[in-house]
Design a protein around this motif. Structure first.
Motif, PDB file in Angstrom:
ATOM      1  N   ARG A  11       3.212   9.205 -17.013  1.00 19.96           N
ATOM      2  CA  ARG A  11       2.062  10.115 -16.997  1.00 19.96           C
ATOM      3  C   ARG A  11       1.888  10.767 -15.628  1.00 19.96           C
ATOM      4  N   ILE A  12       2.124   9.982 -14.582  1.00 17.51           N
ATOM      5  CA  ILE A  12       1.962  10.503 -13.227  1.00 17.51           C
ATOM      6  C   ILE A  12       3.025  11.548 -12.918  1.00 17.51           C
ATOM      7  N   VAL A  13       4.258  11.239 -13.273  1.00 19.84           N
ATOM      8  CA  VAL A  13       5.369  12.149 -12.971  1.00 19.84           C
ATOM      9  C   VAL A  13       5.241  13.456 -13.737  1.00 19.84           C
ATOM     10  N   THR A  14       4.714  13.389 -14.954  1.00 15.38           N
ATOM     11  CA  THR A  14       4.591  14.593 -15.786  1.00 15.38           C
ATOM     12  C   THR A  14       3.222  15.252 -15.679  1.00 15.38           C
ATOM     13  N   SER A  15       2.343  14.753 -14.807  1.00 15.28           N
ATOM     14  CA  SER A  15       1.004  15.308 -14.689  1.00 15.28           C
ATOM     15  C   SER A  15       1.028  16.631 -13.932  1.00 15.28           C
ATOM     16  N   SER A  16      -0.087  17.339 -13.992  1.00 16.49           N
ATOM     17  CA  SER A  16      -0.217  18.613 -13.289  1.00 16.49           C
ATOM     18  C   SER A  16      -0.749  18.429 -11.872  1.00 16.49           C
ATOM     19  N   GLN A  17      -1.035  17.196 -11.505  1.00 19.47           N
ATOM     20  CA  GLN A  17      -1.558  16.910 -10.176  1.00 19.47           C
ATOM     21  C   GLN A  17      -0.524  17.269  -9.114  1.00 19.47           C
ATOM     22  N   GLN A  18      -0.893  18.144  -8.205  1.00 15.13           N
ATOM     23  CA  GLN A  18       0.011  18.536  -7.140  1.00 15.13           C
ATOM     24  C   GLN A  18       0.322  17.349  -6.232  1.00 15.13           C
ATOM     25  N   ASN A  19       1.541  17.312  -5.773  1.00 16.74           N
ATOM     26  CA  ASN A  19       2.001  16.276  -4.834  1.00 16.74           C
ATOM     27  C   ASN A  19       2.038  14.880  -5.437  1.00 16.74           C
ATOM     28  N   ALA A  20       1.922  14.753  -6.764  1.00  9.62           N
ATOM     29  CA  ALA A  20       1.898  13.420  -7.377  1.00  9.62           C
ATOM     30  C   ALA A  20       3.178  12.648  -7.073  1.00  9.62           C
ATOM     31  N   LYS A  21       4.325  13.301  -7.215  1.00 11.08           N
ATOM     32  CA  LYS A  21       5.593  12.615  -6.977  1.00 11.08           C
ATOM     33  C   LYS A  21       5.736  12.225  -5.515  1.00 11.08           C
ATOM     34  N   ILE A  22       5.294  13.105  -4.630  1.00 11.21           N
ATOM     35  CA  ILE A  22       5.388  12.802  -3.194  1.00 11.21           C
ATOM     36  C   ILE A  22       4.502  11.611  -2.838  1.00 11.21           C
ATOM     37  N   MET A  23       3.287  11.609  -3.372  1.00  9.20           N
ATOM     38  CA  MET A  23       2.376  10.504  -3.089  1.00  9.20           C
ATOM     39  C   MET A  23       2.873   9.195  -3.698  1.00  9.20           C
ATOM     40  N   LEU A  24       3.525   9.292  -4.850  1.00  9.03           N
ATOM     41  CA  LEU A  24       4.100   8.104  -5.472  1.00  9.03           C
ATOM     42  C   LEU A  24       5.187   7.512  -4.583  1.00  9.03           C
ATOM     43  N   ALA A  25       6.021   8.401  -4.038  1.00  6.70           N
ATOM     44  CA  ALA A  25       7.070   7.947  -3.119  1.00  6.70           C
ATOM     45  C   ALA A  25       6.466   7.365  -1.853  1.00  6.70           C
ATOM     46  N   LEU A  26       5.384   7.981  -1.364  1.00 13.04           N
ATOM     47  CA  LEU A  26       4.721   7.471  -0.170  1.00 13.04           C
ATOM     48  C   LEU A  26       4.185   6.063  -0.401  1.00 13.04           C
ATOM     49  N   CYS A  27       3.558   5.850  -1.558  1.00  8.95           N
ATOM     50  CA  CYS A  27       3.011   4.523  -1.873  1.00  8.95           C
ATOM     51  C   CYS A  27       4.125   3.484  -1.962  1.00  8.95           C
ATOM     52  N   GLY A  28       5.254   3.858  -2.562  1.00  2.25           N
ATOM     53  CA  GLY A  28       6.387   2.942  -2.645  1.00  2.25           C
ATOM     54  C   GLY A  28       6.938   2.599  -1.275  1.00  2.25           C
ATOM     55  N   ALA A  29       7.065   3.616  -0.414  1.00  3.67           N
ATOM     56  CA  ALA A  29       7.560   3.387   0.944  1.00  3.67           C
ATOM     57  C   ALA A  29       6.590   2.536   1.747  1.00  3.67           C
ATOM     58  N   PHE A  30       5.283   2.748   1.529  1.00  6.34           N
ATOM     59  CA  PHE A  30       4.254   1.980   2.231  1.00  6.34           C
ATOM     60  C   PHE A  30       4.372   0.501   1.880  1.00  6.34           C
ATOM     61  N   VAL A  31       4.570   0.204   0.598  1.00  9.40           N
ATOM     62  CA  VAL A  31       4.753  -1.186   0.162  1.00  9.40           C
ATOM     63  C   VAL A  31       6.011  -1.770   0.781  1.00  9.40           C
ATOM     64  N   PHE A  32       7.093  -0.996   0.749  1.00 10.09           N
ATOM     65  CA  PHE A  32       8.365  -1.499   1.266  1.00 10.09           C
ATOM     66  C   PHE A  32       8.285  -1.824   2.758  1.00 10.09           C
ATOM     67  N   VAL A  33       7.753  -0.889   3.527  1.00  6.48           N
ATOM     68  CA  VAL A  33       7.717  -1.075   4.981  1.00  6.48           C
ATOM     69  C   VAL A  33       6.808  -2.245   5.363  1.00  6.48           C
ATOM     70  N   LEU A  34       5.597  -2.269   4.815  1.00  5.04           N
ATOM     71  CA  LEU A  34       4.656  -3.332   5.191  1.00  5.04           C
ATOM     72  C   LEU A  34       5.143  -4.703   4.737  1.00  5.04           C
ATOM     73  N   SER A  35       5.680  -4.791   3.522  1.00  6.33           N
ATOM     74  CA  SER A  35       6.094  -6.101   3.009  1.00  6.33           C
ATOM     75  C   SER A  35       7.389  -6.586   3.642  1.00  6.33           C
ATOM     76  N   SER A  36       8.038  -5.739   4.442  1.00  9.14           N
ATOM     77  CA  SER A  36       9.231  -6.161   5.173  1.00  9.14           C
ATOM     78  C   SER A  36       8.884  -6.772   6.525  1.00  9.14           C
ATOM     79  N   LEU A  37       7.635  -6.631   6.941  1.00 11.17           N
ATOM     80  CA  LEU A  37       7.191  -7.195   8.214  1.00 11.17           C
ATOM     81  C   LEU A  37       6.728  -8.620   7.976  1.00 11.17           C
ATOM     82  N   LYS A  38       7.624  -9.570   8.171  1.00  9.71           N
ATOM     83  CA  LYS A  38       7.351 -10.938   7.737  1.00  9.71           C
ATOM     84  C   LYS A  38       7.204 -11.904   8.910  1.00  9.71           C
ATOM     85  N   LEU A  39       6.368 -12.932   8.676  1.00  5.98           N
ATOM     86  CA  LEU A  39       6.210 -14.035   9.607  1.00  5.98           C
ATOM     87  C   LEU A  39       6.449 -15.330   8.842  1.00  5.98           C
ATOM     88  N   PRO A  40       7.277 -16.254   9.370  1.00  3.36           N
ATOM     89  CA  PRO A  40       7.505 -17.523   8.669  1.00  3.36           C
ATOM     90  C   PRO A  40       6.194 -18.250   8.423  1.00  3.36           C
TER      91      PRO A  40
END
Length: 239
Positions: free
Chosen positions: A55-84
């Motif tokens: 629904r998000i990818v096919t929506s008319s909301q501008q920048n939806a795909k870009i924001m989706l990629a941003l959210c994915g990258a945000f999760v990836f970067v933050l969850s890679s910062l690990k402490l034992p």
């Protein structure tokens, strides 16, 4: 923008690997029956997430795909910062609050699988057999709790930044509460059983996770406000 961030991060961690303490629960930590259980528990949320993502990818909301990629990258970067933290696991931000507010909790289950697979295969964080357990704690329970907090705060007219901070922080904490019980079920205390083990795991996690969650909440507010202030997204457009 999100794709670029993810690519740079992937290159960095590939060229400069760190000692792996695993992302959440590492490979081989859970018996096969529990691995299957968590895969089965996560499956319905993943299927629903695919529906939401379509629904998000096919929506008319501008920048939806870009924001989706941003959210994915945000999760990836933050969850890679690990402490034992505890043996076989670690503490780190989760980054799920941003995507939860923008798109709702459903889509985070799909983004979470992508992130966890990438980290397990290329960064030696987590594992394939424990993918279901890690997904359930970080990108199912976390976003559901965060989304409930966000909606509750907004219903009571709480300031947007405060609402977002609480969403991100409590999504992080709920992830580690879930992980503590996932480990406690498998590794109960000889004297006090599962509940005693859960208290011990939570006590160890709390040392690193409380300040991390607070920092994550603040960072999420900054990023979200930047996105809104630059007219890249409308509040609750698809969430």
């Amino acid at each position: 923008m999100g794709v670029i961030i993810a690519a740079i991060s992937a290159a960095y961690f590939t060229l400069y690997p760190q000692d792996a303490y695993a992302m959440h629960i590492m490979e081989g930590m859970l018996p096969p029956k529990w691995c299957l259980f968590w895969f089965a528990a996560a499956a319905p949320f993943f299927v629903y997430g695919l529906y939401r993502m379509k629904r998000i990818v096919t929506s008319s909301q501008q920048n939806a795909k870009i924001m989706l990629a941003l959210c994915g990258a945000f999760v990836f970067v933050l969850s890679s910062l690990k402490l034992p933290s505890v043996t076989g696991s670690c503490s780190h931000p989760t980054g799920v609050g941003l995507g939860t507010v923008m798109f709702g909790p459903g889509v985070m289950a799909v983004l979470g699988v992508i992130v966890l697979l990438f980290q397990a295969l290329l960064l030696a964080h987590g594992g394939l057999t424990t993918l279901g357990a890690n997904e359930f704690s970080m990108t199912i329970v976390g976003p559901l709790v965060g989304f409930a907090v966000w909606k509750l705060c907004r219903a009571f007219k709480v300031n947007r930044s405060v609402s977002l901070f609480l969403c991100a922080m409590l999504a992080d904490w709920s992830t580690y509460i879930t992980t503590a019980f996932q480990l406690a079920v498998v590794f109960p205390d000889p004297n006090t059983g599962m509940w005693g083990a859960a208290v011990k795991f939570l006590g160890i996690y709390a040392v690193t996770q409380i300040p991390l969650a607070i920092a994550e909440g603040l960072l999420t507010v900054i990023v979200y406000n930047l996105v809104i202030s630059n007219n890249l997204w409308k509040e609750s457009a698809l969430g």
